[in-house]
Design a protein around this motif. Sequence first.
Motif, PDB file in Angstrom:
ATOM      1  N   VAL A 113     -11.396 -51.416 -76.702  1.00 30.92           N
ATOM      2  CA  VAL A 113     -10.219 -50.771 -76.132  1.00 30.92           C
ATOM      3  C   VAL A 113      -9.067 -51.763 -76.272  1.00 30.92           C
ATOM      4  CG1 VAL A 113     -11.414 -49.247 -74.517  1.00 30.92           C
ATOM      5  CG2 VAL A 113     -10.800 -51.539 -73.795  1.00 30.92           C
ATOM      6  N   LEU A 114      -7.880 -51.250 -76.403  1.00 32.07           N
ATOM      7  CA  LEU A 114      -6.710 -52.119 -76.531  1.00 32.07           C
ATOM      8  C   LEU A 114      -6.464 -52.855 -75.226  1.00 32.07           C
ATOM      9  CD1 LEU A 114      -4.464 -49.546 -78.356  1.00 32.07           C
ATOM     10  CD2 LEU A 114      -5.383 -51.644 -79.345  1.00 32.07           C
ATOM     11  N   ASN A 115      -6.001 -54.106 -75.338  1.00 33.47           N
ATOM     12  CA  ASN A 115      -5.668 -54.841 -74.120  1.00 33.47           C
ATOM     13  C   ASN A 115      -4.279 -54.422 -73.636  1.00 33.47           C
ATOM     14  OD1 ASN A 115      -3.672 -56.302 -75.477  1.00 33.47           O
ATOM     15  ND2 ASN A 115      -4.922 -58.107 -75.698  1.00 33.47           N
ATOM     16  N   ARG A 116      -3.912 -54.915 -72.479  1.00 33.17           N
ATOM     17  CA  ARG A 116      -2.654 -54.547 -71.835  1.00 33.17           C
ATOM     18  C   ARG A 116      -1.444 -54.870 -72.712  1.00 33.17           C
ATOM     19  NH1 ARG A 116       0.525 -57.887 -69.122  1.00 33.17           N
ATOM     20  NH2 ARG A 116      -1.127 -59.426 -69.005  1.00 33.17           N
ATOM     21  N   MET A 117      -1.429 -56.042 -73.334  1.00 29.75           N
ATOM     22  CA  MET A 117      -0.277 -56.447 -74.141  1.00 29.75           C
ATOM     23  C   MET A 117      -0.135 -55.555 -75.382  1.00 29.75           C
ATOM     24  SD  MET A 117       2.330 -58.389 -74.281  1.00 29.75           S
ATOM     25  CE  MET A 117       1.953 -59.652 -73.104  1.00 29.75           C
ATOM     26  N   ALA A 118      -1.244 -55.258 -76.042  1.00 24.31           N
ATOM     27  CA  ALA A 118      -1.176 -54.384 -77.219  1.00 24.31           C
ATOM     28  C   ALA A 118      -0.679 -52.995 -76.821  1.00 24.31           C
ATOM     29  CB  ALA A 118      -2.538 -54.299 -77.904  1.00 24.31           C
ATOM     30  N   ILE A 119      -1.180 -52.469 -75.704  1.00 22.20           N
ATOM     31  CA  ILE A 119      -0.727 -51.153 -75.240  1.00 22.20           C
ATOM     32  C   ILE A 119       0.763 -51.190 -74.910  1.00 22.20           C
ATOM     33  CG2 ILE A 119      -0.907 -49.446 -73.386  1.00 22.20           C
ATOM     34  CD1 ILE A 119      -3.921 -50.011 -73.348  1.00 22.20           C
ATOM     35  N   ALA A 120       1.217 -52.292 -74.321  1.00 17.84           N
ATOM     36  CA  ALA A 120       2.637 -52.414 -73.984  1.00 17.84           C
ATOM     37  C   ALA A 120       3.506 -52.333 -75.241  1.00 17.84           C
ATOM     38  CB  ALA A 120       2.898 -53.723 -73.240  1.00 17.84           C
ATOM     39  N   VAL A 121       3.129 -53.059 -76.282  1.00 14.27           N
ATOM     40  CA  VAL A 121       3.919 -53.024 -77.522  1.00 14.27           C
ATOM     41  C   VAL A 121       3.827 -51.641 -78.156  1.00 14.27           C
ATOM     42  CG1 VAL A 121       4.195 -53.995 -79.830  1.00 14.27           C
ATOM     43  CG2 VAL A 121       3.690 -55.511 -77.907  1.00 14.27           C
ATOM     44  N   LEU A 122       2.638 -51.060 -78.174  1.00 13.06           N
ATOM     45  CA  LEU A 122       2.463 -49.733 -78.767  1.00 13.06           C
ATOM     46  C   LEU A 122       3.197 -48.645 -77.978  1.00 13.06           C
ATOM     47  CD1 LEU A 122      -1.289 -50.011 -79.738  1.00 13.06           C
ATOM     48  CD2 LEU A 122       0.663 -49.933 -81.307  1.00 13.06           C
ATOM     49  N   SER A 123       3.508 -48.916 -76.729  1.00  9.91           N
ATOM     50  CA  SER A 123       4.221 -47.956 -75.883  1.00  9.91           C
ATOM     51  C   SER A 123       5.735 -48.084 -75.980  1.00  9.91           C
ATOM     52  CB  SER A 123       3.779 -48.125 -74.424  1.00  9.91           C
ATOM     53  OG  SER A 123       2.403 -47.849 -74.303  1.00  9.91           O
ATOM     54  N   THR A 124       6.235 -49.002 -76.794  1.00  7.25           N
ATOM     55  CA  THR A 124       7.674 -49.185 -76.979  1.00  7.25           C
ATOM     56  C   THR A 124       8.273 -47.904 -77.560  1.00  7.25           C
ATOM     57  OG1 THR A 124       7.323 -51.529 -77.424  1.00  7.25           O
ATOM     58  CG2 THR A 124       9.440 -50.601 -78.107  1.00  7.25           C
ATOM     59  N   PRO A 125       9.297 -47.361 -76.907  1.00  9.83           N
ATOM     60  CA  PRO A 125       9.886 -46.109 -77.401  1.00  9.83           C
ATOM     61  C   PRO A 125      10.794 -46.323 -78.614  1.00  9.83           C
ATOM     62  CG  PRO A 125      10.975 -46.799 -75.373  1.00  9.83           C
ATOM     63  CD  PRO A 125       9.875 -47.788 -75.631  1.00  9.83           C
ATOM     64  N   SER A 126      10.841 -45.299 -79.451  1.00  5.45           N
ATOM     65  CA  SER A 126      11.782 -45.243 -80.573  1.00  5.45           C
ATOM     66  C   SER A 126      12.279 -43.807 -80.653  1.00  5.45           C
ATOM     67  CB  SER A 126      11.092 -45.640 -81.885  1.00  5.45           C
ATOM     68  OG  SER A 126      10.288 -44.576 -82.363  1.00  5.45           O
ATOM     69  N   SER A 127      13.157 -43.534 -81.557  1.00  2.00           N
ATOM     70  CA  SER A 127      13.690 -42.177 -81.706  1.00  2.00           C
ATOM     71  C   SER A 127      12.627 -41.186 -82.176  1.00  2.00           C
ATOM     72  CB  SER A 127      14.864 -42.172 -82.687  1.00  2.00           C
ATOM     73  OG  SER A 127      14.414 -42.576 -83.968  1.00  2.00           O
ATOM     74  N   GLU A 128      11.533 -41.681 -82.731  1.00  2.00           N
ATOM     75  CA  GLU A 128      10.480 -40.811 -83.264  1.00  2.00           C
ATOM     76  C   GLU A 128       9.196 -40.882 -82.443  1.00  2.00           C
ATOM     77  OE1 GLU A 128      10.942 -38.638 -85.754  1.00  2.00           O
ATOM     78  OE2 GLU A 128      13.021 -39.311 -85.886  1.00  2.00           O
ATOM     79  N   GLY A 129       9.292 -41.350 -81.208  1.00  2.00           N
ATOM     80  CA  GLY A 129       8.114 -41.499 -80.356  1.00  2.00           C
ATOM     81  C   GLY A 129       7.823 -42.971 -80.154  1.00  2.00           C
ATOM     82  N   THR A 130       6.721 -43.253 -79.504  1.00  2.00           N
ATOM     83  CA  THR A 130       6.370 -44.648 -79.279  1.00  2.00           C
ATOM     84  C   THR A 130       5.913 -45.300 -80.581  1.00  2.00           C
ATOM     85  OG1 THR A 130       4.058 -44.164 -78.791  1.00  2.00           O
ATOM     86  CG2 THR A 130       5.608 -44.121 -76.921  1.00  2.00           C
ATOM     87  N   VAL A 131       5.849 -46.616 -80.583  1.00  2.00           N
ATOM     88  CA  VAL A 131       5.350 -47.348 -81.754  1.00  2.00           C
ATOM     89  C   VAL A 131       3.947 -46.839 -82.111  1.00  2.00           C
ATOM     90  CG1 VAL A 131       4.552 -49.622 -82.541  1.00  2.00           C
ATOM     91  CG2 VAL A 131       6.772 -49.395 -81.406  1.00  2.00           C
ATOM     92  N   GLY A 132       3.108 -46.651 -81.098  1.00  2.00           N
ATOM     93  CA  GLY A 132       1.751 -46.146 -81.338  1.00  2.00           C
ATOM     94  C   GLY A 132       1.738 -44.757 -81.943  1.00  2.00           C
ATOM     95  N   GLU A 133       2.640 -43.903 -81.501  1.00  2.00           N
ATOM     96  CA  GLU A 133       2.710 -42.546 -82.055  1.00  2.00           C
ATOM     97  C   GLU A 133       3.186 -42.558 -83.505  1.00  2.00           C
ATOM     98  OE1 GLU A 133       3.521 -40.224 -77.829  1.00  2.00           O
ATOM     99  OE2 GLU A 133       5.239 -40.925 -79.023  1.00  2.00           O
ATOM    100  N   VAL A 134       4.118 -43.440 -83.830  1.00  2.00           N
ATOM    101  CA  VAL A 134       4.560 -43.575 -85.224  1.00  2.00           C
ATOM    102  C   VAL A 134       3.386 -44.074 -86.072  1.00  2.00           C
ATOM    103  CG1 VAL A 134       6.153 -44.734 -86.806  1.00  2.00           C
ATOM    104  CG2 VAL A 134       6.979 -43.910 -84.581  1.00  2.00           C
ATOM    105  N   MET A 135       2.612 -45.015 -85.543  1.00  2.00           N
ATOM    106  CA  MET A 135       1.420 -45.493 -86.256  1.00  2.00           C
ATOM    107  C   MET A 135       0.404 -44.371 -86.459  1.00  2.00           C
ATOM    108  SD  MET A 135       0.708 -49.296 -84.770  1.00  2.00           S
ATOM    109  CE  MET A 135       1.784 -50.668 -85.132  1.00  2.00           C
ATOM    110  N   GLU A 136       0.254 -43.511 -85.454  1.00  2.00           N
ATOM    111  CA  GLU A 136      -0.661 -42.371 -85.597  1.00  2.00           C
ATOM    112  C   GLU A 136      -0.195 -41.440 -86.720  1.00  2.00           C
ATOM    113  OE1 GLU A 136      -2.515 -41.691 -81.169  1.00  2.00           O
ATOM    114  OE2 GLU A 136      -0.494 -40.947 -81.544  1.00  2.00           O
ATOM    115  N   ARG A 137       1.113 -41.258 -86.831  1.00  2.00           N
ATOM    116  CA  ARG A 137       1.645 -40.412 -87.908  1.00  2.00           C
ATOM    117  C   ARG A 137       1.343 -41.043 -89.272  1.00  2.00           C
ATOM    118  NH1 ARG A 137       7.702 -38.444 -89.330  1.00  2.00           N
ATOM    119  NH2 ARG A 137       7.036 -36.943 -90.893  1.00  2.00           N
TER     120      ARG A 137
END
Length: 170
Positions: A113-137
Amino acid sequence: MNQIAPLSFGHTELSPLETLVRQITAVLDARPAPEPIDPEASTRERFMELLVLSLANMYGKTPVPVAPFSRAIMKSVTENMDDNDAGAFTSRADDWIRLEGMVRVQEGAKNYVLNRMAIAVLSTPSSEGTVGEVMERIMRFYAEPGPSVAVRKLTRQFGGYFMTRLGRGG
């Protein structure tokens, strides 16, 4: 007292994240045809792609422990690699992700499972969703239709962006 008004050029400068996200979105929306990975692609370049795909895979399943990458993900990154080199790359990439502390290990399994720091960075918002959501795309694009040279290049840059943010502590 005379004050000098700040210069205004009528636009705001985009952050490095926003610039990269917009480039990724434009390339993915253009739906370029898949191209094979350059056989001369360095291990680091391949790792940056794998990092983005692994993070996307884990982010979408948080908080459920999962393997960081699937066989399909590995195939897209190890394409044109010697079988022995591909096996070593897979093993070392898995070890690196775990040993660098980006994930928490589920006892007795190679599921993380992702640690807290990785989740925090992946949760950074952008105009196209969070960093993690852009990675999912990006991950979905790798699955179908498959990455082009331009998609691979931007994916590597996005992996580098993630690492710089993680290195700064979020």
